[in-house]
Design an enzyme around this catalytic site. Structure first.
Site, short mmCIF file in Angstrom:
data_model
loop_
_atom_site.label_atom_id
_atom_site.label_comp_id
_atom_site.label_asym_id
_atom_site.label_seq_id
_atom_site.Cartn_x
_atom_site.Cartn_y
_atom_site.Cartn_z
N GLN A 1 -4.44 2.50 16.87
CA GLN A 1 -5.99 1.76 16.29
C GLN A 1 -6.83 1.12 17.31
OE1 GLN A 1 -6.33 1.64 13.13
NE2 GLN A 1 -4.74 1.20 12.08
N LYS B 1 -7.75 8.15 -1.34
CA LYS B 1 -8.85 8.43 -1.01
C LYS B 1 -9.62 9.87 -1.87
CE LYS B 1 -8.38 6.79 3.55
NZ LYS B 1 -7.02 6.55 3.77
N HIS C 1 -11.69 12.43 -3.90
CA HIS C 1 -13.05 12.92 -3.62
C HIS C 1 -13.22 14.27 -4.52
CE1 HIS C 1 -16.16 14.16 -0.31
NE2 HIS C 1 -16.61 14.23 -1.36
N THR D 1 -12.35 6.20 9.98
CA THR D 1 -12.34 5.52 11.44
C THR D 1 -11.75 6.55 12.37
OG1 THR D 1 -10.22 4.70 10.90
CG2 THR D 1 -12.06 2.99 10.81
N ASP E 1 -3.64 4.36 -1.94
CA ASP E 1 -4.60 4.90 -1.05
C ASP E 1 -4.52 6.21 -1.07
OD1 ASP E 1 -6.75 4.85 1.01
OD2 ASP E 1 -5.17 4.50 2.46
N ARG F 1 2.66 -1.32 10.89
CA ARG F 1 3.44 -1.36 12.06
C ARG F 1 3.83 -2.71 12.61
NH1 ARG F 1 0.59 3.46 14.78
NH2 ARG F 1 -1.06 2.69 13.64
N LYS G 1 1.03 -1.32 -0.10
CA LYS G 1 0.16 -0.08 -0.05
C LYS G 1 0.80 1.27 0.12
CE LYS G 1 -1.91 2.28 3.29
NZ LYS G 1 -2.56 3.48 3.90
O1 C5P Z 1 0.46 0.48 11.15
P1 C5P Z 1 -0.83 -0.07 10.75
O2 C5P Z 1 -0.99 -1.51 10.70
O3 C5P Z 1 -1.99 0.34 11.73
O4 C5P Z 1 -1.16 0.56 9.44
C1 C5P Z 1 -2.53 0.54 8.98
C2 C5P Z 1 -2.39 1.08 7.47
O5 C5P Z 1 -3.90 1.26 7.10
C3 C5P Z 1 -2.16 2.71 7.78
O6 C5P Z 1 -1.44 3.01 6.44
C4 C5P Z 1 -3.29 3.32 7.97
O7 C5P Z 1 -3.21 4.79 7.22
C5 C5P Z 1 -4.34 2.62 6.91
N1 C5P Z 1 -5.70 2.72 7.40
C6 C5P Z 1 -6.12 2.42 8.64
N2 C5P Z 1 -7.50 2.63 8.99
C7 C5P Z 1 -8.34 3.23 8.04
C8 C5P Z 1 -7.76 3.52 6.79
C9 C5P Z 1 -6.43 3.22 6.32
O8 C5P Z 1 -5.48 2.16 9.41
N3 C5P Z 1 -9.49 3.29 8.45
#
Ligand code: C5P
Length: 232
Positions: free
Chosen positions: A185, A61, A63, A115, A59, A206, A32
């Site tokens: 998260q 997004k 709009h 989110t 990604d 991560r 990604k």
């Molecule tokens: O490090 P981590 O596993 O949390 O990364 C998740 C990836 O997914 C990041 O690039 C983050 O920007 C993306 N993402 C997210 N939640 C969303 C949309 C995208 O964590 N709702």
């Protein structure tokens, strides 16, 4: 239904991409590229990945008005992007224009509600519906407008799969292997849970990039996904 891993290349510039990709096993075929990296490096962020035979999830997004989004979709397709994101709240005309411009050369998936937004945030922008209803309604609008799928949180994957059937691509971030730090998260699932709920792809950053052995971390996640498939 199989579930694939997408590794989030959350690095500040394109120079770091080869280093990350070389640390990971060949079974990781999808990466990604998000706003930070694409704003810094532009299409150069994709060059190494495409030469290495990898798939790209861009990604951005998108709009904007339908014509502008359609043109950006054309540009992404010509760069070899495999999956591109747009915002479902761009409305039906924008979503249909994106789907038409994609012309099956790439998959376009929609983000419903970020989110980072909660019910109070929705109220401040004039949305009176329940957050969950708003998410489901935008998701159905996007798929009904011809898009190939959605990005959804682990809390929504199962409902979308039930509502929309097996065809749409469902991409789920917010994934943490058991025992991994959640970081920022809030709504998380393990790879096996996401697979069981019907995710087509999980996005992991991560827990792989910051692992002491990123290759091993990625291998364990892929093994967990395959285990979930066998169990299903
Ligand atoms: O490090 P981590 O596993 O949390 O990364 C998740 C990836 O997914 C990041 O690039 C983050 O920007 C993306 N993402 C997210 N939640 C969303 C949309 C995208 O964590 N709702």
């Amino acid at each position: 239904m199989s579930t694939e891993l997408i590794v989030a290349l959350d690095v500040p510039d394109a120079k770091q991409i080869p280093e990350v990709v070389k640390q990971l096993p060949d079974c990781v075929s999808f990466y990604k590229v998000g706003l930070e990296l694409y704003t810094a490096a532009g299409p150069d962020a994709l060059t190494f990945l495409k030469k290495a035979g990898k798939n790209v999830f861009l990604d951005l997004k998108l709009h904007d008005i339908p014509r502008t989004v359609a043109r950006a979709v054309h540009s992404a397709a010509s760069l070899g992007v495999d999956i591109l994101t747009v915002h479902a709240c761009g409305g039906r005309a924008m979503l249909e224009a994106a789907a038409e411009a994609g012309n099956n050369q790439l998959n376009i998936v929609a983000v419903t509600v970020l989110t980072s937004l909660d019910q109070t945030d929705l109220e401040t922008i004039g949305v009176k519906r329940e957050l969950r209803d708003h998410i489901l309604s935008l998701g159905k609008l996007a798929v009904g407008s011809g898009l190939q799928g959605l990005v959804c949180s682990p809390l929504e994957t199962r409902s979308f799969r039930t509502e929309l059937g097996t065809d749409p691509i469902l991409i789920t971030p917010g994934i943490r292997p058991a025992g991994a730090a959640a970081g920022d998260q809030k709504r998380i699932a393990t790879p096996a849970m996401a697979a069981a709920d019907g995710s087509s792809y999980i996005v992991v950053g991560r827990p792989i990039l910051e692992a002491s052995d990123p290759g091993l971390a990625a291998e364990q996640i892929v093994a967990e996904l395959h285990g979930a498939e066998t169990a299903a």
